[in-house]
Design an enzyme around this catalytic site. Structure first.
Site, PDB file in Angstrom:
ATOM      1  N   LYS A  15       0.866  -1.183   0.000  1.00  0.00           N
ATOM      2  CA  LYS A  15       0.000   0.000   0.000  1.00  0.00           C
ATOM      3  C   LYS A  15       0.897   1.225   0.000  1.00  0.00           C
ATOM      4  CE  LYS A  15      -2.376  -1.232   3.738  1.00  0.00           C
ATOM      5  NZ  LYS A  15      -3.278  -1.222   4.871  1.00  0.00           N
ATOM      6  N   ARG A  92       7.053   1.356   6.495  1.00  0.00           N
ATOM      7  CA  ARG A  92       6.636   0.708   7.738  1.00  0.00           C
ATOM      8  C   ARG A  92       7.409  -0.600   7.888  1.00  0.00           C
ATOM      9  NH1 ARG A  92       1.654  -3.194   8.931  1.00  0.00           N
ATOM     10  NH2 ARG A  92       1.878  -3.264  11.172  1.00  0.00           N
ATOM     11  N   LEU A 210      -8.563  -1.692  17.811  1.00  0.00           N
ATOM     12  CA  LEU A 210      -9.358  -2.874  17.474  1.00  0.00           C
ATOM     13  C   LEU A 210      -9.602  -2.912  15.972  1.00  0.00           C
ATOM     14  CD1 LEU A 210     -12.062  -2.573  20.322  1.00  0.00           C
ATOM     15  CD2 LEU A 210      -9.822  -3.693  20.436  1.00  0.00           C
ATOM     16  N   GLY A 211      -8.769  -3.646  15.281  1.00  0.00           N
ATOM     17  CA  GLY A 211      -8.958  -3.817  13.837  1.00  0.00           C
ATOM     18  C   GLY A 211      -8.970  -5.299  13.567  1.00  0.00           C
ATOM     19  N   ASN A 212      -8.536  -5.689  12.386  1.00  0.00           N
ATOM     20  CA  ASN A 212      -8.401  -7.105  12.110  1.00  0.00           C
ATOM     21  C   ASN A 212      -7.353  -7.691  13.048  1.00  0.00           C
ATOM     22  OD1 ASN A 212      -9.003  -9.433  10.777  1.00  0.00           O
ATOM     23  ND2 ASN A 212      -7.404  -9.110   9.252  1.00  0.00           N
ATOM     24  N   GLY A 213      -6.223  -6.987  13.188  1.00  0.00           N
ATOM     25  CA  GLY A 213      -5.302  -7.241  14.295  1.00  0.00           C
ATOM     26  C   GLY A 213      -5.727  -6.303  15.415  1.00  0.00           C
ATOM     27  N   ARG A 242      -6.585 -14.378  14.792  1.00  0.00           N
ATOM     28  CA  ARG A 242      -5.566 -14.763  15.782  1.00  0.00           C
ATOM     29  C   ARG A 242      -6.202 -14.969  17.158  1.00  0.00           C
ATOM     30  NH1 ARG A 242      -1.728  -9.792  14.514  1.00  0.00           N
ATOM     31  NH2 ARG A 242      -2.795  -9.545  12.539  1.00  0.00           N
ATOM     32  N   ASP A 283     -14.575 -11.663   9.925  1.00  0.00           N
ATOM     33  CA  ASP A 283     -14.902 -10.251   9.701  1.00  0.00           C
ATOM     34  C   ASP A 283     -15.896  -9.779  10.755  1.00  0.00           C
ATOM     35  OD1 ASP A 283     -16.116  -7.802   8.684  1.00  0.00           O
ATOM     36  OD2 ASP A 283     -14.991  -8.249   6.855  1.00  0.00           O
ATOM     37  N   MET A 284     -15.462  -8.804  11.558  1.00  0.00           N
ATOM     38  CA  MET A 284     -16.266  -8.336  12.684  1.00  0.00           C
ATOM     39  C   MET A 284     -17.628  -7.798  12.276  1.00  0.00           C
ATOM     40  SD  MET A 284     -15.851  -8.616  15.695  1.00  0.00           S
ATOM     41  CE  MET A 284     -14.878  -8.603  17.143  1.00  0.00           C
ATOM     42  N   ASN A 335     -15.701   2.168  14.224  1.00  0.00           N
ATOM     43  CA  ASN A 335     -16.991   2.019  13.538  1.00  0.00           C
ATOM     44  C   ASN A 335     -18.103   1.303  14.291  1.00  0.00           C
ATOM     45  OD1 ASN A 335     -16.292   3.233  10.921  1.00  0.00           O
ATOM     46  ND2 ASN A 335     -14.804   1.569  10.837  1.00  0.00           N
TER      47      ASN A 335
HETATM   48  P1  AMP Z   1      -8.638  -2.629  10.249  1.00  0.00           P
HETATM   49  O1  AMP Z   1      -7.722  -3.806  10.431  1.00  0.00           O
HETATM   50  O2  AMP Z   1      -8.348  -1.508  11.189  1.00  0.00           O
HETATM   51  O3  AMP Z   1      -8.761  -2.185   8.821  1.00  0.00           O
HETATM   52  O4  AMP Z   1     -10.106  -3.142  10.671  1.00  0.00           O
HETATM   53  C1  AMP Z   1     -10.757  -4.161   9.941  1.00  0.00           C
HETATM   54  C2  AMP Z   1     -11.879  -4.730  10.774  1.00  0.00           C
HETATM   55  O5  AMP Z   1     -12.803  -3.696  11.111  1.00  0.00           O
HETATM   56  C3  AMP Z   1     -12.663  -5.809  10.056  1.00  0.00           C
HETATM   57  O6  AMP Z   1     -12.837  -6.926  10.899  1.00  0.00           O
HETATM   58  C4  AMP Z   1     -13.996  -5.122   9.786  1.00  0.00           C
HETATM   59  O7  AMP Z   1     -15.051  -6.031   9.736  1.00  0.00           O
HETATM   60  C5  AMP Z   1     -14.105  -4.228  10.990  1.00  0.00           C
HETATM   61  N1  AMP Z   1     -15.131  -3.193  10.806  1.00  0.00           N
HETATM   62  C6  AMP Z   1     -15.176  -2.184   9.915  1.00  0.00           C
HETATM   63  N2  AMP Z   1     -16.331  -1.496  10.046  1.00  0.00           N
HETATM   64  C7  AMP Z   1     -17.050  -2.091  11.036  1.00  0.00           C
HETATM   65  C8  AMP Z   1     -18.332  -1.872  11.639  1.00  0.00           C
HETATM   66  N3  AMP Z   1     -19.124  -0.886  11.242  1.00  0.00           N
HETATM   67  N4  AMP Z   1     -18.713  -2.709  12.622  1.00  0.00           N
HETATM   68  C9  AMP Z   1     -17.929  -3.716  13.033  1.00  0.00           C
HETATM   69  N5  AMP Z   1     -16.720  -3.979  12.508  1.00  0.00           N
HETATM   70  C10 AMP Z   1     -16.275  -3.182  11.519  1.00  0.00           C
END
Ligand code: AMP
Length: 397
Positions: A15, A92, A210-213, A242, A283-284, A335
């Site tokens: 990226k 990075r 709180l993301g994918n990681g 994970r 996927d959250m 989000n």
């Molecule tokens: P990131 O790694 O920061 O890009 O975050 C990705 C994660 O954020 C994925 O698991 C997405 O499903 C989750 N995500 C994005 N938007 C939402 C939302 N509105 N509600 C719940 N999870 C979300």
């Protein structure tokens, strides 16, 4: 116009973002993916001109060809690199070990050290090295800077980074907690102080990335004093795929009783666990939708997710000896109102009270979501790791 190109390189993709260093805005960005496959793709958006995303399909043999595809994207869709004063390329790098305490201008020696640290980050550092080598070939006249995910956490005191194993063995193999997401934790904790108009040096903050990681970080006066990821980004919170924290004896047990090999265990915990392992979906967004529709498996998985977060909040309140601010950030943290509210449920006795309406009010910017009566201020702050990498790159050139 003075700009920095930020590169986040993986093994089969990278990226990029071109950032104006004076206005701190993104001029252009994109993604080069499926490097080494039969058909690759280069995506480029001229953000400064409000342009649409442009996709080009082509064969991308390696990262060097990928960089050429990125440069072609700039030439074709703008902004023109020839009209920009490119002062640095910031890369990075996930693992900087105990060596790199901050952003570092890349020399041959530094590149060799990053390569050597691959033993501690086999999935990440070799891919960064490919990106750096391709970057130096394509942009030979500008300084290249490595910005490490681990550097921010090198302020952790020994009790926080030491694993209770044989000291000599740990020292010989570099086994300790390093922590990751450093650029995000640094950016967000500083942005929180700025947003609240309070001196960073006075604030005790917990950042929940709180993301994918996912990782939590205890920040005392702008310095990381503890974080949930460890030797690798596997430890800590429940993530997309994970496991986060687990009794290491589970691995011995699965090896002895079910014949799992080391590679299978690695794949199980890194790629097939977390929300994916618990629900079949990593996927959250999907898990959240399923839980809201009454799916008991998704609800139970989210309860595990919340339980882990709450545990770290309590732990870090104790390590910090108090708490002023909790910040949610990254895909889930920015989000999902439901997840923010539920994760902090029941912590009113600790002075943490989320305001339902503020939490659910839609906004993309930094905002307060706690009640006025809450002793701890709870914030949502969008992270910007690319901008942090650009800032840190600028600081050392
Ligand atoms: P990131 O790694 O920061 O890009 O975050 C990705 C994660 O954020 C994925 O698991 C997405 O499903 C989750 N995500 C994005 N938007 C939402 C939302 N509105 N509600 C719940 N999870 C979300």
């Amino acid at each position: 116009m003075t700009a920095i190109l930020v590169i986040n390189s993986g093994s089969s993709s990278f990226k990029y973002q071109l950032i104006d260093v004076d206005t701190e805005t993104e001029l252009a960005g994109g993604l080069v993916e499926r490097i080494g496959e039969k058909l690759g793709r280069a995506r480029h958006t001229n953000v400064a001109a409000g342009g649409e995303r442009q996709d080009t399909n082509l064969t991308i043999r390696d990262h060097t060809v990928g960089f050429a595809a990125m440069i072609a994207g700039f030439a074709e869709h703008g902004p023109q690199l020839t009209e920009i004063d490119l002062v640095a390329v910031g890369h990075r790098v996930v693992q900087g070990g105990a060596i790199f305490t901050g952003p570092t201008v890349i020399t041959d020696t530094v590149l060799a050290q990053i390569t050597e640290l691959s033993a501690l980050a086999p999935l990440h550092n070799p891919a960064h090295v490919q990106g750096i080598e391709a970057g130096r070939l394509n942009f030979p006249y500008v300084p290249h800077v490595a910005v490490f995910d681990t550097s921010f956490h090198l302020t952790m005191p020994a009790p926080a980074y030491t694993y209770a194993i044989d000291t000599a063995l740990a020292a010989k193999h570099g086994i300790r907690r390093y922590g990751f997401h450093g650029s995000s934790h640094k950016y967000v904790s500083e942005a929180a102080a700025e947003f609240l108009g309070r001196p960073l040096a006075e604030l005790k903050t917990i950042v929940l990335h709180l993301g994918n990681g996912a990782s939590a970080c205890a920040v005392d006066g702008g310095k990381s004093i503890d974080t949930s990821m460890g030797l690798t980004p596997l430890q800590g919170l429940v993530m997309g795929t994970r496991s986060g924290d687990i009794d290491p004896a589970v691995l011995f047990h699965l090896h002895r009783k079910a014949g799992y090999s080391i590679d299978q265990l690695d794949e199980l915990l890194n790629k097939k666990s977390g929300m994916l392992g618990l629900t079949g979906n990593g996927d959250m967004r999907d898990v959240e939708v399923a839980a809201l529709a009454g799916d008991a498996i998704a609800q139970a998985a989210l309860d595990v997710y919340y339980h882990r977060i709450r545990g770290y909040v309590g732990n870090y309140m104790a390590q910090l000896g108090g708490l002023d601010v909790i910040v949610f950030t990254a895909g889930v943290g920015e989000n999902s109102g439901v997840i923010r509210e539920r994760a902090l449920e029941g912590l009113e006795g600790l002075g943490i009270q989320v305001d339902h309406d503020r939490n659910y009010a839609f906004s993309r910017g930094a905002r307060v979501i706690s009640t006025d009566a809450s002793r701890v201020t709870v914030l949502v702050i969008p992270t910007n790791e690319e901008l942090e990498i650009a800032r840190e790159s600028r600081a050392v050139i």
